[in-house]
Motif scaffolding. Structure first.
Motif, PDB file in Angstrom:
ATOM      1  N   ASN A  64       0.826  -1.329  -0.072  1.00 27.68           N
ATOM      2  CA  ASN A  64      -0.011  -0.057  -0.124  1.00 27.68           C
ATOM      3  C   ASN A  64       0.863   1.215   0.051  1.00 27.68           C
ATOM      4  OD1 ASN A  64      -1.933  -2.234   0.304  1.00 27.68           O
ATOM      5  ND2 ASN A  64      -2.816  -1.126   2.120  1.00 27.68           N
ATOM      6  N   SER A  65       0.459   2.122  -0.963  1.00 28.45           N
ATOM      7  CA  SER A  65       1.253   3.676  -0.869  1.00 28.45           C
ATOM      8  C   SER A  65       0.359   4.397  -1.760  1.00 28.45           C
ATOM      9  CB  SER A  65       2.621   3.203  -1.555  1.00 28.45           C
ATOM     10  OG  SER A  65       2.357   2.980  -3.124  1.00 28.45           O
ATOM     11  N   ARG A  66       0.770   5.815  -1.859  1.00 32.44           N
ATOM     12  CA  ARG A  66      -0.113   6.705  -2.392  1.00 32.44           C
ATOM     13  C   ARG A  66       0.377   6.545  -4.128  1.00 32.44           C
ATOM     14  NH1 ARG A  66       3.630  11.654  -0.027  1.00 32.44           N
ATOM     15  NH2 ARG A  66       5.646  11.125  -0.932  1.00 32.44           N
ATOM     16  N   GLU A  67       1.660   6.017  -4.307  1.00 32.48           N
ATOM     17  CA  GLU A  67       1.981   5.844  -5.631  1.00 32.48           C
ATOM     18  C   GLU A  67       1.040   4.539  -6.260  1.00 32.48           C
ATOM     19  OE1 GLU A  67       5.305   7.889  -3.467  1.00 32.48           O
ATOM     20  OE2 GLU A  67       4.123   5.971  -3.113  1.00 32.48           O
ATOM     21  N   TRP A  68       0.895   3.649  -5.372  1.00 35.64           N
ATOM     22  CA  TRP A  68      -0.046   2.493  -5.957  1.00 35.64           C
ATOM     23  C   TRP A  68      -1.374   2.969  -6.557  1.00 35.64           C
ATOM     24  CZ3 TRP A  68      -4.208  -0.522  -6.494  1.00 35.64           C
ATOM     25  CH2 TRP A  68      -3.967  -2.047  -6.447  1.00 35.64           C
ATOM     26  N   ILE A  69      -1.937   4.090  -5.756  1.00 34.12           N
ATOM     27  CA  ILE A  69      -3.122   4.727  -6.232  1.00 34.12           C
ATOM     28  C   ILE A  69      -2.730   5.589  -7.527  1.00 34.12           C
ATOM     29  CG2 ILE A  69      -4.980   6.320  -5.507  1.00 34.12           C
ATOM     30  CD1 ILE A  69      -4.410   5.538  -2.790  1.00 34.12           C
ATOM     31  N   VAL A  70      -1.773   6.043  -7.572  1.00 33.08           N
ATOM     32  CA  VAL A  70      -1.520   7.249  -8.722  1.00 33.08           C
ATOM     33  C   VAL A  70      -1.491   6.044 -10.181  1.00 33.08           C
ATOM     34  CG1 VAL A  70       0.159   8.354 -10.015  1.00 33.08           C
ATOM     35  CG2 VAL A  70      -0.399   8.846  -7.698  1.00 33.08           C
ATOM     36  N   VAL A  71      -0.797   4.970  -9.920  1.00 31.36           N
ATOM     37  CA  VAL A  71      -0.837   3.944 -10.963  1.00 31.36           C
ATOM     38  C   VAL A  71      -1.979   3.567 -11.426  1.00 31.36           C
ATOM     39  CG1 VAL A  71       0.446   1.958 -11.610  1.00 31.36           C
ATOM     40  CG2 VAL A  71       1.916   3.477 -10.478  1.00 31.36           C
ATOM     41  N   ALA A  72      -2.666   2.961 -10.460  1.00 28.74           N
ATOM     42  CA  ALA A  72      -3.879   2.333 -10.697  1.00 28.74           C
ATOM     43  C   ALA A  72      -4.792   3.509 -11.385  1.00 28.74           C
ATOM     44  CB  ALA A  72      -4.576   1.847  -9.211  1.00 28.74           C
ATOM     45  N   LEU A  73      -5.051   4.630 -10.849  1.00 28.06           N
ATOM     46  CA  LEU A  73      -5.936   5.702 -11.469  1.00 28.06           C
ATOM     47  C   LEU A  73      -5.360   5.985 -13.071  1.00 28.06           C
ATOM     48  CD1 LEU A  73      -6.353   7.898  -8.539  1.00 28.06           C
ATOM     49  CD2 LEU A  73      -8.239   6.510  -9.786  1.00 28.06           C
ATOM     50  N   ALA A  74      -3.937   6.001 -13.185  1.00 24.73           N
ATOM     51  CA  ALA A  74      -3.387   6.428 -14.555  1.00 24.73           C
ATOM     52  C   ALA A  74      -3.717   5.293 -15.651  1.00 24.73           C
ATOM     53  CB  ALA A  74      -1.779   6.619 -14.304  1.00 24.73           C
ATOM     54  N   ALA A  75      -3.538   4.124 -15.069  1.00 25.17           N
ATOM     55  CA  ALA A  75      -3.713   2.888 -16.017  1.00 25.17           C
ATOM     56  C   ALA A  75      -5.197   2.869 -16.460  1.00 25.17           C
ATOM     57  CB  ALA A  75      -3.260   1.686 -15.355  1.00 25.17           C
ATOM     58  N   GLN A  76      -5.969   3.021 -15.314  1.00 27.64           N
ATOM     59  CA  GLN A  76      -7.468   2.748 -15.658  1.00 27.64           C
ATOM     60  C   GLN A  76      -7.919   3.982 -16.562  1.00 27.64           C
ATOM     61  OE1 GLN A  76      -8.985   2.673 -11.532  1.00 27.64           O
ATOM     62  NE2 GLN A  76      -9.163   0.485 -11.636  1.00 27.64           N
ATOM     63  N   ALA A  77      -7.212   5.176 -16.488  1.00 26.16           N
ATOM     64  CA  ALA A  77      -7.757   6.370 -17.300  1.00 26.16           C
ATOM     65  C   ALA A  77      -7.299   6.109 -18.762  1.00 26.16           C
ATOM     66  CB  ALA A  77      -6.988   7.698 -16.719  1.00 26.16           C
ATOM     67  N   THR A  78      -6.438   5.373 -19.067  1.00 28.18           N
ATOM     68  CA  THR A  78      -6.114   5.148 -20.314  1.00 28.18           C
ATOM     69  C   THR A  78      -7.045   3.915 -20.858  1.00 28.18           C
ATOM     70  OG1 THR A  78      -4.666   3.131 -19.977  1.00 28.18           O
ATOM     71  CG2 THR A  78      -3.771   5.289 -19.962  1.00 28.18           C
ATOM     72  N   GLY A  79      -7.640   3.563 -20.028  1.00 24.27           N
ATOM     73  CA  GLY A  79      -8.746   2.427 -20.624  1.00 24.27           C
ATOM     74  C   GLY A  79      -8.109   0.948 -20.242  1.00 24.27           C
ATOM     75  N   ALA A  80      -7.063   1.058 -19.655  1.00 24.21           N
ATOM     76  CA  ALA A  80      -6.475  -0.308 -19.413  1.00 24.21           C
ATOM     77  C   ALA A  80      -6.889  -1.117 -18.202  1.00 24.21           C
ATOM     78  CB  ALA A  80      -4.896  -0.304 -19.072  1.00 24.21           C
ATOM     79  N   ALA A  81      -6.840  -2.050 -17.926  1.00 28.69           N
ATOM     80  CA  ALA A  81      -7.493  -2.707 -16.535  1.00 28.69           C
ATOM     81  C   ALA A  81      -6.170  -3.101 -15.733  1.00 28.69           C
ATOM     82  CB  ALA A  81      -8.054  -4.054 -16.688  1.00 28.69           C
ATOM     83  N   ILE A  82      -6.140  -2.850 -14.401  1.00 30.84           N
ATOM     84  CA  ILE A  82      -5.247  -3.250 -13.569  1.00 30.84           C
ATOM     85  C   ILE A  82      -5.384  -4.773 -13.180  1.00 30.84           C
ATOM     86  CG2 ILE A  82      -4.722  -0.886 -12.525  1.00 30.84           C
ATOM     87  CD1 ILE A  82      -6.184  -1.982  -9.939  1.00 30.84           C
ATOM     88  N   VAL A  83      -4.066  -5.307 -12.793  1.00 35.99           N
ATOM     89  CA  VAL A  83      -4.111  -6.567 -12.203  1.00 35.99           C
ATOM     90  C   VAL A  83      -3.198  -6.624 -10.921  1.00 35.99           C
ATOM     91  CG1 VAL A  83      -3.270  -8.837 -12.755  1.00 35.99           C
ATOM     92  CG2 VAL A  83      -3.986  -7.710 -14.719  1.00 35.99           C
ATOM     93  N   LEU A 158     -10.226   9.148 -21.333  1.00 35.44           N
ATOM     94  CA  LEU A 158     -11.474   9.495 -20.429  1.00 35.44           C
ATOM     95  C   LEU A 158     -12.884   9.376 -21.036  1.00 35.44           C
ATOM     96  CD1 LEU A 158      -9.579  11.959 -17.758  1.00 35.44           C
ATOM     97  CD2 LEU A 158     -10.476   9.525 -17.238  1.00 35.44           C
ATOM     98  N   GLU A 159     -12.919  10.269 -22.081  1.00 37.92           N
ATOM     99  CA  GLU A 159     -14.279  10.259 -22.936  1.00 37.92           C
ATOM    100  C   GLU A 159     -14.525   9.143 -23.399  1.00 37.92           C
ATOM    101  OE1 GLU A 159     -14.683  13.461 -25.772  1.00 37.92           O
ATOM    102  OE2 GLU A 159     -13.788  14.890 -24.493  1.00 37.92           O
ATOM    103  N   GLN A 160     -13.739   8.156 -23.637  1.00 38.80           N
ATOM    104  CA  GLN A 160     -14.106   6.796 -24.277  1.00 38.80           C
ATOM    105  C   GLN A 160     -14.376   5.800 -23.230  1.00 38.80           C
ATOM    106  OE1 GLN A 160     -14.300   6.128 -27.721  1.00 38.80           O
ATOM    107  NE2 GLN A 160     -14.118   8.340 -28.059  1.00 38.80           N
ATOM    108  N   LEU A 161     -13.888   6.076 -21.727  1.00 38.50           N
ATOM    109  CA  LEU A 161     -14.175   5.292 -20.833  1.00 38.50           C
ATOM    110  C   LEU A 161     -15.360   5.212 -20.025  1.00 38.50           C
ATOM    111  CD1 LEU A 161     -11.846   3.376 -19.085  1.00 38.50           C
ATOM    112  CD2 LEU A 161     -12.065   5.294 -17.366  1.00 38.50           C
TER     113      LEU A 161
END
Length: 510
Positions: A64-83, A158-161
């Motif tokens: 757990n870290s703030r960077e974990w959240i940044v990466v998750a939001l960033a990946a999801q914003a591109t339309g990718a899924a996180i694993v 984001l518009e496509q998401l």
């Protein structure tokens, strides 16, 4: 304005609504909601520049870290899924998930509790993995690949998401022994945690200590996603250390503290030895194991967690039922609550017919919160759902006249150790790779601290001799620690039924 459709849209909405309010506190530094969203956008720009987009999978193997959240939001914003990957996995277990998801990038760490995660993967064949980045060190470099937080390509993505896009693929095991990838969409998560926030009473500005790991639904979805929905302050904890948690409670004035029962038992024991300030504490959500009524009473009386509730969920549907604030200690301890708003829950017999209230049968759930499918496994998906769209949980329970569910048994052999689901079939499969084990059977047995722990009955291969000590050492080296049986018993035979299946009921009784 309507409810945001996806997790990144929740973060965007929070930044617009509570721009300069605190969103995350870590290591004495505070990020506002606007700070978090700017950092997520900059990282998303870097991911897009790296070729990440709709339908890709980005793995995160880190505490757990703030960077974990940044990466998750960033990946999801591109339309990718996180694993999300469990930090307790060994290299072979993690590599299997990376291959099966065709993960394009991995964000990890090189030193957590003495583990170098990239080193664990050094000898693994990962044909689809283009790049491994260290989540703390390499994010500034990722940002520089893109055009920064103002990148219009992020807005376009984001518009496509939509709510139908896949948010994450989380792995769970079962009776087959092979971990299954649970594919979940944003539309299953966002509405659920708007309801969850209301049930828990989580409010803007409340300080939420997230001990539950982000690789688990409890820490990810009922954790930082719920905090973004509510406008609460996320305070991540990398691993449970009772002294550090006490410091955070006192120094950060924690209000909301969910977790498995073991966390509260440890805090109560510590408080009995050396009193500490719990005056800021208000709420807790627990579950993932049986909860004695006395523990609920003590959490309220001695820790100040007056709004303590129990809940029930699974990776396939993060929250199915929950108690309500104000329910009495007996009800909270003996039930897992009633269906959360918008979900249907029923108890059925072997023919699929709903049972009268009070009769035991299989618990089923239907509605927006259930998973889309098991990854690349149409047979497992088909067997999980019936023709009417009900997800069969595999848990046995009853429902009372008010809709409150009590879990009485499991169809599967799963047991819960320290809040982690442990699947005997998977553990048996891993142990069977030991060159001197012939046959193995694993059951869960009661444990005062962890709720349940594994006990393995092992028949050696012909001509081989095994010791409990050597088996324990091998298991610790080859599987996540929560899966490692705490006791090994070397036996000459196992009780079998007529078809040759191990009679685990006899093992438990013996």
């Amino acid at each position: 304005m309507g409810q945001p459709a996806t997790i990144p849209h929740v973060a965007k909405h929070a930044a617009e609504l509570w721009s300069d309010e605190p969103a995350i506190i870590q290591a004495g530094e505070t990020w506002s909601f606007a700070d978090l969203w700017r950092r997520a956008r900059a990282a998303a720009s870097g991911l897009i520049a790296s070729g990440v987009g709709q339908g890709d999978r980005i793995a995160i193997w880190a505490p757990n870290s703030r960077e974990w959240i940044v990466v998750a939001l960033a990946a999801q914003a591109t339309g990718a899924a996180i694993v999300p990957l469990n930090t307790r996995l060994k290299g072979r277990e993690a590599a299997d998930i990376l291959r099966r998801t065709s993960a394009k990038m991995l964000f990890t760490v090189d030193n957590f509790l003495g583990t170098d995660y990239p080193a664990l993967l050094a000898k693994q064949d990962l044909p689809d993995l283009d790049e491994t980045l260290l989540i703390g060190r390499d994010l500034p470099g990722l940002d520089k690949r893109g055009s920064g937080e103002a990148d219009e390509r992020v807005d376009a993505a984001l518009e496509q998401l939509t709510s139908d896009d896949v948010s994450d693929i989380m792995f769970t095991s079962g009776t087959t022994g092979a971990p299954k990838g649970v594919v979940t969409t944003h539309g299953s998560i966002v509405p659920m945690f708007h309801h969850w926030v209301g049930l828990m009473g989580l409010e803007k500005g409340e300080r939420y200590l997230i001990i539950n790991p982000f690789f688990h639904s409890f820490g990810f979805k009922a954790g930082w996603v719920a905090a973004l929905v509510a406008g609460a302050v996320t305070i991540p904890v990398a691993n449970f250390d009772v002294d550090e948690v006490i410091r955070r409670i006192e120094q950060d004035r924690i209000n909301f503290l969910p977790g498995p029962p073991t966390i509260y038992q440890a805090l109560l024991a510590a408080k009995a030895e050396n009193d500490f300030d719990t005056s800021s504490l208000r709420g807790a959500a627990t579950g993932a194991a049986s909860v004695p009524p006395e523990l609920i009473r003590r959490m309220r009386a001695e820790l100040g967690l007056r709004d303590t509730v129990t809940a029930y969920g699974m990776t396939e549907c993060t929250t199915i039922t929950a108690c309500r604030r104000g329910d009495d200690a007996e009800l909270i301890a003996q039930s897992v609550g009633k269906a959360i708003p918008g979900l249907e829950v029923r108890v059925i017999d072997e023919d699929g017919e709903e049972l009268p209230r009070g009769e035991a049968g299989e618990i089923c759930v239907r509605g927006y919160g259930v998973m889309r499918e098991y990854l690349d496994d149409p047979d497992a998906t088909a067997s999980a759902f019936d023709a009417d769209g009900w997800l069969h949980t595999g848990d046995i329970g009853t429902m009372d006249a008010d809709g409150y569910v009590r879990i009485t048994d499991r169809l599967k052999d799963m047991y819960i150790s320290g809040g982690f689901n442990c699947y005997p079939a998977e553990i048996e499969k891993l142990l069977s790779e030991h060159p001197e084990i012939g046959t193995v059977a694993v059951i869960g047995v009661p444990d005062e601290r962890l709720g349940e722990v594994g006990k393995a009955f092992v028949i050696p291969r012909p001509g081989k001799s095994l010791s409990a000590e050597s088996l324990l050492a091998w298991a610790r080296a080859n599987m996540a620690n929560y899966k490692v049986p705490r006791e090994f018993k070397v036996v000459s035979e196992l009780p079998l039924n007529a078809s040759g299946k191990v009679l685990k009921t006899e093992l438990r009784e013996g």
